[in-house]
Design an enzyme around this catalytic site. Structure first.
Site, PDB file in Angstrom:
ATOM      1  N   ARG A 135       0.815  -1.237   0.000  1.00  0.00           N
ATOM      2  CA  ARG A 135       0.000   0.000   0.000  1.00  0.00           C
ATOM      3  C   ARG A 135       0.842   1.277   0.000  1.00  0.00           C
ATOM      4  O   ARG A 135       0.408   2.329   0.451  1.00  0.00           O
ATOM      5  CB  ARG A 135      -0.975   0.019   1.172  1.00  0.00           C
ATOM      6  CG  ARG A 135      -1.981  -1.107   1.122  1.00  0.00           C
ATOM      7  CD  ARG A 135      -3.214  -0.807   1.958  1.00  0.00           C
ATOM      8  NE  ARG A 135      -4.181  -1.851   1.803  1.00  0.00           N
ATOM      9  CZ  ARG A 135      -4.234  -2.943   2.551  1.00  0.00           C
ATOM     10  NH1 ARG A 135      -3.356  -3.108   3.516  1.00  0.00           N
ATOM     11  NH2 ARG A 135      -5.149  -3.851   2.346  1.00  0.00           N
ATOM     12  N   LYS A 157       4.090  11.414 -11.089  1.00  0.00           N
ATOM     13  CA  LYS A 157       3.257  10.561 -11.952  1.00  0.00           C
ATOM     14  C   LYS A 157       3.950   9.211 -12.119  1.00  0.00           C
ATOM     15  O   LYS A 157       5.112   9.151 -12.526  1.00  0.00           O
ATOM     16  CB  LYS A 157       3.064  11.198 -13.327  1.00  0.00           C
ATOM     17  CG  LYS A 157       1.992  12.257 -13.348  1.00  0.00           C
ATOM     18  CD  LYS A 157       1.714  12.664 -14.776  1.00  0.00           C
ATOM     19  CE  LYS A 157       0.643  13.738 -14.839  1.00  0.00           C
ATOM     20  NZ  LYS A 157       0.456  14.244 -16.204  1.00  0.00           N
ATOM     21  N   GLU A 199      11.474  17.566 -24.721  1.00  0.00           N
ATOM     22  CA  GLU A 199      10.800  18.051 -23.504  1.00  0.00           C
ATOM     23  C   GLU A 199      11.417  19.377 -23.044  1.00  0.00           C
ATOM     24  O   GLU A 199      10.720  20.239 -22.508  1.00  0.00           O
ATOM     25  CB  GLU A 199      10.868  17.010 -22.373  1.00  0.00           C
ATOM     26  CG  GLU A 199      10.109  15.712 -22.640  1.00  0.00           C
ATOM     27  CD  GLU A 199       8.580  15.809 -22.475  1.00  0.00           C
ATOM     28  OE1 GLU A 199       8.068  16.879 -22.099  1.00  0.00           O
ATOM     29  OE2 GLU A 199       7.910  14.790 -22.731  1.00  0.00           O
ATOM     30  N   LYS A 242       8.874  22.861 -13.705  1.00  0.00           N
ATOM     31  CA  LYS A 242       7.950  21.773 -13.368  1.00  0.00           C
ATOM     32  C   LYS A 242       7.540  21.858 -11.903  1.00  0.00           C
ATOM     33  O   LYS A 242       6.371  21.631 -11.567  1.00  0.00           O
ATOM     34  CB  LYS A 242       8.588  20.412 -13.678  1.00  0.00           C
ATOM     35  CG  LYS A 242       7.640  19.277 -13.377  1.00  0.00           C
ATOM     36  CD  LYS A 242       7.740  18.141 -14.318  1.00  0.00           C
ATOM     37  CE  LYS A 242       6.592  17.165 -14.072  1.00  0.00           C
ATOM     38  NZ  LYS A 242       6.713  15.935 -14.836  1.00  0.00           N
ATOM     39  N   GLU A 252      -3.290  17.370 -11.493  1.00  0.00           N
ATOM     40  CA  GLU A 252      -3.648  17.743 -12.864  1.00  0.00           C
ATOM     41  C   GLU A 252      -5.150  17.969 -13.037  1.00  0.00           C
ATOM     42  O   GLU A 252      -5.779  17.436 -13.955  1.00  0.00           O
ATOM     43  CB  GLU A 252      -3.151  16.672 -13.860  1.00  0.00           C
ATOM     44  CG  GLU A 252      -3.075  17.187 -15.283  1.00  0.00           C
ATOM     45  CD  GLU A 252      -2.414  16.209 -16.242  1.00  0.00           C
ATOM     46  OE1 GLU A 252      -1.221  15.917 -16.054  1.00  0.00           O
ATOM     47  OE2 GLU A 252      -3.095  15.736 -17.154  1.00  0.00           O
ATOM     48  N   ARG A 256      -1.847  21.892 -14.409  1.00  0.00           N
ATOM     49  CA  ARG A 256      -0.769  20.964 -14.770  1.00  0.00           C
ATOM     50  C   ARG A 256      -0.899  20.483 -16.214  1.00  0.00           C
ATOM     51  O   ARG A 256       0.069  19.986 -16.799  1.00  0.00           O
ATOM     52  CB  ARG A 256      -0.731  19.785 -13.784  1.00  0.00           C
ATOM     53  CG  ARG A 256       0.455  18.861 -14.019  1.00  0.00           C
ATOM     54  CD  ARG A 256       0.667  17.845 -12.917  1.00  0.00           C
ATOM     55  NE  ARG A 256       1.745  16.932 -13.256  1.00  0.00           N
ATOM     56  CZ  ARG A 256       2.368  16.133 -12.400  1.00  0.00           C
ATOM     57  NH1 ARG A 256       2.001  16.135 -11.123  1.00  0.00           N
ATOM     58  NH2 ARG A 256       3.323  15.322 -12.792  1.00  0.00           N
ATOM     59  N   ASN A 260       1.340  19.250 -20.780  1.00  0.00           N
ATOM     60  CA  ASN A 260       0.909  18.310 -21.825  1.00  0.00           C
ATOM     61  C   ASN A 260       0.971  18.909 -23.223  1.00  0.00           C
ATOM     62  O   ASN A 260       0.513  18.272 -24.174  1.00  0.00           O
ATOM     63  CB  ASN A 260      -0.537  17.912 -21.549  1.00  0.00           C
ATOM     64  CG  ASN A 260      -0.614  16.497 -21.055  1.00  0.00           C
ATOM     65  OD1 ASN A 260      -1.117  15.647 -21.764  1.00  0.00           O
ATOM     66  ND2 ASN A 260      -0.095  16.238 -19.871  1.00  0.00           N
ATOM     67  N   HIS A 263       1.557  16.789 -26.332  1.00  0.00           N
ATOM     68  CA  HIS A 263       1.389  15.389 -25.937  1.00  0.00           C
ATOM     69  C   HIS A 263       0.071  14.775 -26.414  1.00  0.00           C
ATOM     70  O   HIS A 263      -0.020  13.555 -26.477  1.00  0.00           O
ATOM     71  CB  HIS A 263       1.496  15.250 -24.415  1.00  0.00           C
ATOM     72  CG  HIS A 263       2.921  15.343 -23.896  1.00  0.00           C
ATOM     73  ND1 HIS A 263       3.693  16.467 -24.085  1.00  0.00           N
ATOM     74  CD2 HIS A 263       3.704  14.454 -23.231  1.00  0.00           C
ATOM     75  CE1 HIS A 263       4.893  16.261 -23.535  1.00  0.00           C
ATOM     76  NE2 HIS A 263       4.924  15.044 -23.018  1.00  0.00           N
ATOM     77  N   HIS A 267       1.172  11.654 -28.073  1.00  0.00           N
ATOM     78  CA  HIS A 267       0.813  10.308 -27.578  1.00  0.00           C
ATOM     79  C   HIS A 267       0.127   9.494 -28.674  1.00  0.00           C
ATOM     80  O   HIS A 267       0.322   8.279 -28.777  1.00  0.00           O
ATOM     81  CB  HIS A 267      -0.100  10.401 -26.354  1.00  0.00           C
ATOM     82  CG  HIS A 267       0.642  10.671 -25.076  1.00  0.00           C
ATOM     83  ND1 HIS A 267       0.016  11.119 -23.928  1.00  0.00           N
ATOM     84  CD2 HIS A 267       1.947  10.542 -24.752  1.00  0.00           C
ATOM     85  CE1 HIS A 267       0.913  11.270 -22.964  1.00  0.00           C
ATOM     86  NE2 HIS A 267       2.093  10.917 -23.431  1.00  0.00           N
ATOM     87  N   HIS A 279       9.190   8.522 -27.153  1.00  0.00           N
ATOM     88  CA  HIS A 279       8.237   9.502 -26.634  1.00  0.00           C
ATOM     89  C   HIS A 279       8.620  10.922 -27.083  1.00  0.00           C
ATOM     90  O   HIS A 279       7.785  11.662 -27.618  1.00  0.00           O
ATOM     91  CB  HIS A 279       8.192   9.400 -25.104  1.00  0.00           C
ATOM     92  CG  HIS A 279       7.325  10.424 -24.459  1.00  0.00           C
ATOM     93  ND1 HIS A 279       5.953  10.416 -24.580  1.00  0.00           N
ATOM     94  CD2 HIS A 279       7.631  11.506 -23.705  1.00  0.00           C
ATOM     95  CE1 HIS A 279       5.459  11.454 -23.921  1.00  0.00           C
ATOM     96  NE2 HIS A 279       6.447  12.129 -23.383  1.00  0.00           N
TER      97      HIS A 279
HETATM   98  N1  GLY Z   1       4.909  14.867 -17.936  1.00  0.00           N
HETATM   99  C1  GLY Z   1       3.814  15.692 -17.629  1.00  0.00           C
HETATM  100  C2  GLY Z   1       3.496  15.758 -16.189  1.00  0.00           C
HETATM  101  O1  GLY Z   1       4.263  15.295 -15.365  1.00  0.00           O
HETATM  102  O2  GLY Z   1       2.464  16.254 -15.828  1.00  0.00           O
END
Ligand code: GLY
Length: 379
Positions: A135, A157, A199, A242, A252, A256, A260, A263, A267, A279
């Protein structure tokens, strides 16, 4: 050497990420060169001597993973190396399950810590193991690719891909500490370094006009040729951006989403290429297409797609959508993006280099299908 990047590589840079609702509520990202030498003692102090499950992939295992395990043991910690095959195709629930079983069979318990040593896939997979095993176990990250240093190792993330799309199963789980030592980039293949630069370019577009201009003025080439001072400076700047975004919107819910940019289409390209495209390579194409959208939908200056394309091209990144990907296939893949609401594709778009657009307080802007097709065709 580029005048923009003269700095002392001996001193380490420290960026503190504040996540008000997180546990812990702050953590440090340390950036520099020659830092891995002291990692055993630092990790032992961080964990008060607890056992560590060190997660790496088959590629990074021999380059860095094993020496980190040896450093932990030399510092008096028990350390178990858990390795999975390298590549995005192994970013799966099956890999997570194998690593969880391996950790349990090796006798790691609720008092263990997880350390991820590797690129973005290792951080995402290993972080998800840390988020779910017993957990939740505390975790630290040693990113070894540029992409992981500037982006995926920071912000919490974690997760895996599913056949339906990227990162569809996961959890927010913040690290307790991140160490980015640019010495590990010396063995990074050129194509991986370039993928990380996508990035970096993204951070300039979304929130740092000066970073974008510095890249245009030669910082890009200094990074591409691996000048340590340039890499340290750029990683520090990107992580600081960031950290600001994550501090305001860890989960997000809205803001946040600016991270993106590029992306939604990126993606889609990445998934439709069956992950044969990296990526960062897919994000480069995505940024150019979405810059066309920004010009059409939020009034970005006409040179925005051109400037982004130029930088991506100078970085050696692809700039064209592969001919095999039809606009209809792209549309359907883009619709699976997590920002889609009521079947309506939404993208985070710049209103100019260095500033993002918002509409009715939302940082992801609705994109009609016809506009997406037009932007794909304009690419
Ligand atoms: N890579 C985008 C984020 O961490 O929100």
């Amino acid at each position: 050497m580029n005048k923009l990047v003269k700095q002392d590589t001996r001193s380490e840079r420290r960026i503190t990420v504040a996540v008000p609702a997180g546990s812990p509520s702050t953590y440090d990202v340390v950036v520099g060169s020659g830092l891995l030498a002291g990692i055993g003692d630092r990790l032992a102090r961080l964990s008060a001597g607890a056992a560590w499950g060190v997660i790496s992939d088959a590629h990074v295992q021999g380059l860095v993973g094993e020496s980190v395990v040896a450093a932990l043991e030399a510092a008096g910690c028990r350390a178990v190396l858990l390795v999975f095959p390298a590549g995005e195709q192994f970013k799966t629930r099956g890999t997570v399950s194998d690593l969880q079983n391996g950790a349990i069979e090796a006798g790691l318990g609720r008092d263990a810590w997880i350390l991820t040593v590797g690129g973005g896939v290792v951080g995402d997979v290993g972080g998800f193991v840390a988020a779910t095993l017993f957990r939740g176990l505390p975790m630290a990250q040693v990113p070894t690719s540029l992409l992981a240093m500037v982006d995926s190792s920071v912000g919490g993330k974690t997760g895996v891909d599913t056949p339906a799309g990227k990162n569809l199963v996961g959890a927010f789980h913040q690290p307790r500490w991140v160490l980015a030592d640019v010495d590990t980039l010396a063995t990074l293949p050129d194509a991986e370094l370039r993928a990380g630069l996508a990035e970096v370019i993204k951070y300039g577009v979304i929130l740092d006009q000066q970073l974008f201009i510095d890249l245009e003025d030669g910082l890009l080439e200094s990074c591409a040729t691996r000048v340590p001072e340039a890499l340290i400076s750029v990683i520090e700047r990107c992580v600081a951006i960031k950290a600001r975004v994550v501090a305001d919107d860890e989960r997000e819910t809205n803001w946040r989403q600016v991270l993106n940019f590029g992306h939604t289409i990126g993606h889609a390209v990445e998934m439709l290429s069956k992950y044969s495209m990296r990526h960062g390579e897919a994000v480069a194409i995505g940024m150019i297409c979405e810059a066309h959208l920004a010009q059409r939908l939020v009034g970005a200056p006409p040179d925005t797609p051109v400037r982004i394309r130029d930088l991506c091209s100078r970085a050696g990144l692809p700039t064209e959508i592969p001919a095999s990907l039809t606009p209809d296939a792209m549309l359907e893949a883009a619709r699976r993006d997590k920002k889609t609401r009521a079947n309506q594709i939404r993208c985070a778009l710049p209103r100019q280099i260095g500033a993002m657009a918002h509409h009715d307080g939302q940082w992801a802007v609705e994109v009609p299908d016809s506009e997406l097709i037009a932007a794909i065709e304009a690419n």
